[in-house]
Design an enzyme around this catalytic site. Structure first.
Site, PDB file in Angstrom:
ATOM      1  N   THR A 139      -4.031  -6.503   3.678  1.00  0.00           N
ATOM      2  CA  THR A 139      -4.806  -7.721   3.382  1.00  0.00           C
ATOM      3  C   THR A 139      -3.973  -8.981   3.632  1.00  0.00           C
ATOM      4  O   THR A 139      -4.417  -9.910   4.311  1.00  0.00           O
ATOM      5  CB  THR A 139      -5.249  -7.691   1.901  1.00  0.00           C
ATOM      6  OG1 THR A 139      -5.841  -6.428   1.646  1.00  0.00           O
ATOM      7  CG2 THR A 139      -6.219  -8.795   1.567  1.00  0.00           C
ATOM      8  N   VAL A 140      -2.753  -9.010   3.087  1.00  0.00           N
ATOM      9  CA  VAL A 140      -1.943 -10.228   3.201  1.00  0.00           C
ATOM     10  C   VAL A 140      -1.203 -10.277   4.538  1.00  0.00           C
ATOM     11  O   VAL A 140      -1.199 -11.315   5.220  1.00  0.00           O
ATOM     12  CB  VAL A 140      -0.948 -10.339   2.017  1.00  0.00           C
ATOM     13  CG1 VAL A 140      -0.174 -11.650   2.098  1.00  0.00           C
ATOM     14  CG2 VAL A 140      -1.671 -10.233   0.677  1.00  0.00           C
ATOM     15  N   LYS A 150       5.351  -9.193  -6.522  1.00  0.00           N
ATOM     16  CA  LYS A 150       5.751  -9.583  -7.892  1.00  0.00           C
ATOM     17  C   LYS A 150       6.485  -8.465  -8.622  1.00  0.00           C
ATOM     18  O   LYS A 150       7.410  -8.711  -9.389  1.00  0.00           O
ATOM     19  CB  LYS A 150       4.542 -10.015  -8.715  1.00  0.00           C
ATOM     20  CG  LYS A 150       3.406  -9.008  -8.736  1.00  0.00           C
ATOM     21  CD  LYS A 150       2.113  -9.633  -8.326  1.00  0.00           C
ATOM     22  CE  LYS A 150       1.213  -8.617  -7.701  1.00  0.00           C
ATOM     23  NZ  LYS A 150       0.040  -9.160  -7.081  1.00  0.00           N
ATOM     24  N   GLU A 185       7.041 -17.334  -3.120  1.00  0.00           N
ATOM     25  CA  GLU A 185       5.972 -18.185  -3.652  1.00  0.00           C
ATOM     26  C   GLU A 185       4.690 -17.402  -3.953  1.00  0.00           C
ATOM     27  O   GLU A 185       4.011 -17.637  -4.959  1.00  0.00           O
ATOM     28  CB  GLU A 185       5.651 -19.305  -2.650  1.00  0.00           C
ATOM     29  CG  GLU A 185       4.543 -20.245  -3.079  1.00  0.00           C
ATOM     30  CD  GLU A 185       4.899 -21.006  -4.352  1.00  0.00           C
ATOM     31  OE1 GLU A 185       5.841 -21.796  -4.317  1.00  0.00           O
ATOM     32  OE2 GLU A 185       4.224 -20.793  -5.381  1.00  0.00           O
ATOM     33  N   GLY A 219      -0.790 -16.188  -6.437  1.00  0.00           N
ATOM     34  CA  GLY A 219      -1.283 -16.170  -5.049  1.00  0.00           C
ATOM     35  C   GLY A 219      -1.162 -17.486  -4.315  1.00  0.00           C
ATOM     36  O   GLY A 219      -0.063 -17.939  -4.000  1.00  0.00           O
ATOM     37  N   GLY A 257     -14.740  -5.065  -5.052  1.00  0.00           N
ATOM     38  CA  GLY A 257     -13.398  -5.109  -4.446  1.00  0.00           C
ATOM     39  C   GLY A 257     -12.456  -6.057  -5.161  1.00  0.00           C
ATOM     40  O   GLY A 257     -11.375  -6.360  -4.654  1.00  0.00           O
ATOM     41  N   ASP A 313       0.312  -6.623 -14.549  1.00  0.00           N
ATOM     42  CA  ASP A 313       0.385  -7.515 -13.386  1.00  0.00           C
ATOM     43  C   ASP A 313       0.683  -8.950 -13.857  1.00  0.00           C
ATOM     44  O   ASP A 313       1.560  -9.635 -13.313  1.00  0.00           O
ATOM     45  CB  ASP A 313      -0.961  -7.448 -12.636  1.00  0.00           C
ATOM     46  CG  ASP A 313      -1.032  -8.426 -11.484  1.00  0.00           C
ATOM     47  OD1 ASP A 313      -0.417  -8.153 -10.442  1.00  0.00           O
ATOM     48  OD2 ASP A 313      -1.685  -9.478 -11.639  1.00  0.00           O
ATOM     49  N   LYS A 324       4.201 -11.488 -13.199  1.00  0.00           N
ATOM     50  CA  LYS A 324       4.136 -12.885 -12.726  1.00  0.00           C
ATOM     51  C   LYS A 324       4.742 -13.817 -13.780  1.00  0.00           C
ATOM     52  O   LYS A 324       5.467 -14.759 -13.458  1.00  0.00           O
ATOM     53  CB  LYS A 324       2.684 -13.268 -12.436  1.00  0.00           C
ATOM     54  CG  LYS A 324       2.096 -12.456 -11.283  1.00  0.00           C
ATOM     55  CD  LYS A 324       0.584 -12.607 -11.230  1.00  0.00           C
ATOM     56  CE  LYS A 324      -0.023 -11.803 -10.103  1.00  0.00           C
ATOM     57  NZ  LYS A 324      -1.489 -11.740 -10.188  1.00  0.00           N
ATOM     58  N   GLY A 329      -6.348 -12.768  -2.573  1.00  0.00           N
ATOM     59  CA  GLY A 329      -7.125 -12.865  -1.331  1.00  0.00           C
ATOM     60  C   GLY A 329      -6.163 -13.016  -0.167  1.00  0.00           C
ATOM     61  O   GLY A 329      -5.102 -13.645  -0.309  1.00  0.00           O
TER      62      GLY A 329
HETATM   63  N1  LIG Z   1      -3.969  -8.785  -1.839  1.00  0.00           N
HETATM   64  C1  LIG Z   1      -3.736  -9.878  -2.541  1.00  0.00           C
HETATM   65  O1  LIG Z   1      -4.643 -10.657  -2.808  1.00  0.00           O
HETATM   66  C2  LIG Z   1      -2.340 -10.189  -3.022  1.00  0.00           C
HETATM   67  C3  LIG Z   1      -2.131 -11.368  -3.774  1.00  0.00           C
HETATM   68  C4  LIG Z   1      -0.828 -11.709  -4.182  1.00  0.00           C
HETATM   69  C5  LIG Z   1       0.204 -10.853  -3.876  1.00  0.00           C
HETATM   70  N2  LIG Z   1      -0.041  -9.685  -3.171  1.00  0.00           N
HETATM   71  C6  LIG Z   1       1.095  -8.825  -2.880  1.00  0.00           C
HETATM   72  O2  LIG Z   1       1.242  -8.730  -1.473  1.00  0.00           O
HETATM   73  C7  LIG Z   1       1.749  -7.443  -1.131  1.00  0.00           C
HETATM   74  C8  LIG Z   1       0.820  -6.785  -0.116  1.00  0.00           C
HETATM   75  O3  LIG Z   1      -0.473  -6.652  -0.693  1.00  0.00           O
HETATM   76  P1  LIG Z   1      -1.747  -6.247   0.169  1.00  0.00           P
HETATM   77  O4  LIG Z   1      -2.925  -6.487  -0.711  1.00  0.00           O
HETATM   78  O5  LIG Z   1      -1.706  -6.885   1.496  1.00  0.00           O
HETATM   79  O6  LIG Z   1      -1.517  -4.670   0.309  1.00  0.00           O
HETATM   80  P2  LIG Z   1      -2.272  -3.651   1.306  1.00  0.00           P
HETATM   81  O7  LIG Z   1      -3.513  -4.254   1.836  1.00  0.00           O
HETATM   82  O8  LIG Z   1      -2.328  -2.358   0.578  1.00  0.00           O
HETATM   83  O9  LIG Z   1      -1.234  -3.524   2.531  1.00  0.00           O
HETATM   84  C9  LIG Z   1      -0.038  -2.831   2.430  1.00  0.00           C
HETATM   85  C10 LIG Z   1       0.506  -2.652   3.836  1.00  0.00           C
HETATM   86  O10 LIG Z   1       1.753  -1.977   3.743  1.00  0.00           O
HETATM   87  C11 LIG Z   1       1.804  -0.955   4.718  1.00  0.00           C
HETATM   88  N3  LIG Z   1       2.673   0.121   4.260  1.00  0.00           N
HETATM   89  C12 LIG Z   1       2.563   0.890   3.152  1.00  0.00           C
HETATM   90  N4  LIG Z   1       3.573   1.773   3.087  1.00  0.00           N
HETATM   91  C13 LIG Z   1       4.335   1.550   4.185  1.00  0.00           C
HETATM   92  C14 LIG Z   1       5.506   2.144   4.707  1.00  0.00           C
HETATM   93  N5  LIG Z   1       6.108   3.147   4.070  1.00  0.00           N
HETATM   94  N6  LIG Z   1       6.002   1.658   5.870  1.00  0.00           N
HETATM   95  C15 LIG Z   1       5.408   0.640   6.521  1.00  0.00           C
HETATM   96  N7  LIG Z   1       4.289   0.036   6.073  1.00  0.00           N
HETATM   97  C16 LIG Z   1       3.777   0.493   4.926  1.00  0.00           C
HETATM   98  C17 LIG Z   1       0.366  -0.473   4.872  1.00  0.00           C
HETATM   99  O11 LIG Z   1       0.215   0.157   6.125  1.00  0.00           O
HETATM  100  P3  LIG Z   1      -1.221   0.703   6.650  1.00  0.00           P
HETATM  101  O12 LIG Z   1      -2.075  -0.515   6.819  1.00  0.00           O
HETATM  102  O13 LIG Z   1      -0.915   1.351   7.956  1.00  0.00           O
HETATM  103  O14 LIG Z   1      -1.707   1.627   5.595  1.00  0.00           O
HETATM  104  C18 LIG Z   1      -0.380  -1.813   4.764  1.00  0.00           C
HETATM  105  O15 LIG Z   1      -0.473  -2.426   6.010  1.00  0.00           O
HETATM  106  C19 LIG Z   1       1.892  -6.687  -2.459  1.00  0.00           C
HETATM  107  O16 LIG Z   1       3.202  -6.832  -2.941  1.00  0.00           O
HETATM  108  C20 LIG Z   1       0.929  -7.414  -3.378  1.00  0.00           C
HETATM  109  O17 LIG Z   1       1.277  -7.315  -4.737  1.00  0.00           O
HETATM  110  C21 LIG Z   1      -1.284  -9.355  -2.741  1.00  0.00           C
END
Ligand SMILES: NC(=O)c1ccc[n+]([C@@H]2O[C@H](COP(=O)([O-])OP(=O)(O)OC[C@H]3O[C@@H](n4cnc5c(N)ncnc54)[C@H](OP(=O)(O)O)[C@@H]3O)[C@@H](O)[C@H]2O)c1
Length: 440
Positions: free
Chosen positions: A14-15, A107, A131, A136, A189, A203, A207, A304
């Site tokens: 997602t990010v 985090k 940041e 977020g 979602g 969580d 933070k 997001g």
């Molecule tokens: N989503 C939010 O709104 C949000 C907000 C604030 C902070 N965050 C933080 O941002 C970070 C990412 O969140 P996200 O929501 O983007 O997570 P996500 O959608 O689950 O994406 C995780 C990514 O990591 C990859 N991955 C997992 N294991 C791996 C490995 N062993 N080697 C290489 N790549 C690997 C996955 O690959 P595949 O795609 O191939 O499975 C995927 O692309 C987290 O720390 C989260 O806490 C997220």
């Protein structure tokens, strides 16, 4: 123009995918602002075949994020895998070890290992920036680190988890149960398949631990955060809160008190008139109380893809412009060892909902136990169900009824002791509901 900053993005979910998209969309503006171009040269994720809606032509693919972190054509690793250990931590450590800057939104990683990572980054002369790890898209870390050096922060509190705020907002406005709102959040979602981390407050605690360090110049102490989630909140509590002029929010609160620094996450009653009470749905908010600026509230998207990527790109831009600061606002050795204030010493107002037997003398018995603990009551309300009231207009049925107490400021230990005595006296038929009230 200077040589471009070469970025390796580890994690394209997602990010991560949104970061790649924004870097492309803002390409020109970013190079003008930073004095050099920012180029994604390498990426890593698990599934190479997955369509992520981003153009990765000419970008090197790594199955292993540690390989990406050590790659010669990367100057800055953007870690967006997640998790406090495992591949995320390995990649960040490898990047710092290879003298590359690191940006992360993780985090859990920063709350648990931020201090050691910042120390390692300092020793290698590289930047560690996070940041997006708290609230977020809201630039709260930058605000604490860069905008408020003329202030002593007294207290910081915020709605730091959109899932919980969404659930509580719907429970309040639609009178629904926690379980029903959680199911909807999952369907839409907003909540993970395993929502434990969000709804039990962990969580928010991660933070909060990060923000506490920045607010007070102390070492991160995630273990010191007192944590309570929202699963036990009943629609009746939200209704009662409303009648009493409050809303219930899951807050993370960090405060400098006489006994030390309090860090706590729990459902909290906030006055309906406060800025934080207006924040509904998945939106996040952080209020900072500081001596010069008084009260500052930042409100915005706490999650997001694009909103979070906005914060990640801000860190990348600082590194490109060579204007990044020390991760916690000062060298790690100058962070204080914060003195922990134990939760038992917390002082504040309380909402207490007791389920008592509907018979004469019960309210007086409860009031006596409170008085013995030196707890002053602001109000005491008895809520009988309509059926109980119809069956027995004199209130002697012995059926369970709700007795709601609002206290003036009292010590947590005194409240707990009084509630134990009330239970021993046999006045209650269920465990009490206790919600702390946060002053404005
Ligand atoms: N989503 C939010 O709104 C949000 C907000 C604030 C902070 N965050 C933080 O941002 C970070 C990412 O969140 P996200 O929501 O983007 O997570 P996500 O959608 O689950 O994406 C995780 C990514 O990591 C990859 N991955 C997992 N294991 C791996 C490995 N062993 N080697 C290489 N790549 C690997 C996955 O690959 P595949 O795609 O191939 O499975 C995927 O692309 C987290 O720390 C989260 O806490 C997220």
């Amino acid at each position: 123009m200077n040589a471009s900053l070469r970025i390796g993005v580890a994690g394209l979910g997602t990010v991560g995918a949104a970061v790649v998209r924004i870097l492309k969309r803002q390409d020109n503006a970013l190079s003008q602002r930073c004095g050099r171009a920012i180029r994604v040269t390498a990426v890593s994720a698990r599934d190479r075949g997955r369509n992520r809606g981003i153009d990765l032509s000419g970008v090197r693919w790594f199955d292993d994020p540690v390989g990406l972190a050590r790659s010669d054509d990367v100057d800055c690793v953007v870690e967006l895998i997640g998790g406090e250990d495992g591949p995320a931590k390995d990649a960040v450590e490898a990047a710092i070890g290879a003298e590359k800057h690191v940006v992360t939104a993780n985090k859990a990683l920063i709350a648990r290992h931020g201090l050691a990572l910042a120390r390692a980054a300092e020793a290698r002369g590289v930047t560690l920036a996070f940041e997006a790890s708290a609230a977020g898209g809201i630039p709260v870390i930058k605000t604490l680190r860069e905008a408020l050096p003329g202030n002593a922060v007294q207290r910081l509190y915020g709605i730091l988890n959109g899932t919980c705020n969404y659930i509580l907002s719907r429970m309040e406005f639609e009178g629904l149960t926690f379980a029903a709102c959680l199911a909807d959040a999952q369907r839409l979602g907003y909540a993970e398949a395993d929502p434990t981390f969000d709804v039990e407050g962990y969580d928010t605690a991660h933070k909060l631990a990060i923000l506490t360090s920045l607010a007070f110049g102390t070492e991160i102490d995630a273990e010191a955060v007192y944590v309570e989630g929202i699963a036990a909140i009943a629609p009746l509590d939200l209704k009662m809160a409303g009648e009493l002029g409050y809303r219930i929010k899951l807050l993370g609160v960090a405060e400098r008190t006489r006994t030390g620094i309090e860090q706590r996450v729990h459902p909290t009653m906030v006055p309906k008139s406060s800025a934080i009470a207006q924040v509904m749905g998945v939106t996040n908010a952080v209020t900072i109380d500081a001596d010069a600026v008084k009260e500052l509230t930042l409100i915005g998207p706490g999650a997001g893809g694009e909103a979070t990527a906005s914060a990640v790109v801000a860190d990348v831009a600082d590194i490109a412009a060579r204007s990044a600061r020390a991760p916690f606002g000062r060298p790690v050795d100058r962070l204080e060892k914060g003195r922990r204030a134990p939760m038992q010493r917390h002082e504040g107002g309380y909402y207490i909902r007791l389920t008592v037997h509907d018979r004469p003398g019960v309210a007086a018995g409860v009031a006596t136990r409170m008085a013995e603990g030196d707890i002053s009551l602001e109000s005491i309300l008895q809520k009988r169900s309509e059926t109980a009231a119809t069956k027995d207009p004199h209130g002697r049925s012995g059926a369970p009824v709700s007795l709601v107490l609002i206290t003036y400021a009292a010590a947590e230990a005194a409240i707990r002791a009084a509630l134990d005595n009330i239970a021993t006296d046999g006045l209650v038929s269920e465990a009490p509901q206790v919600i702390r009230i946060e002053r404005e």
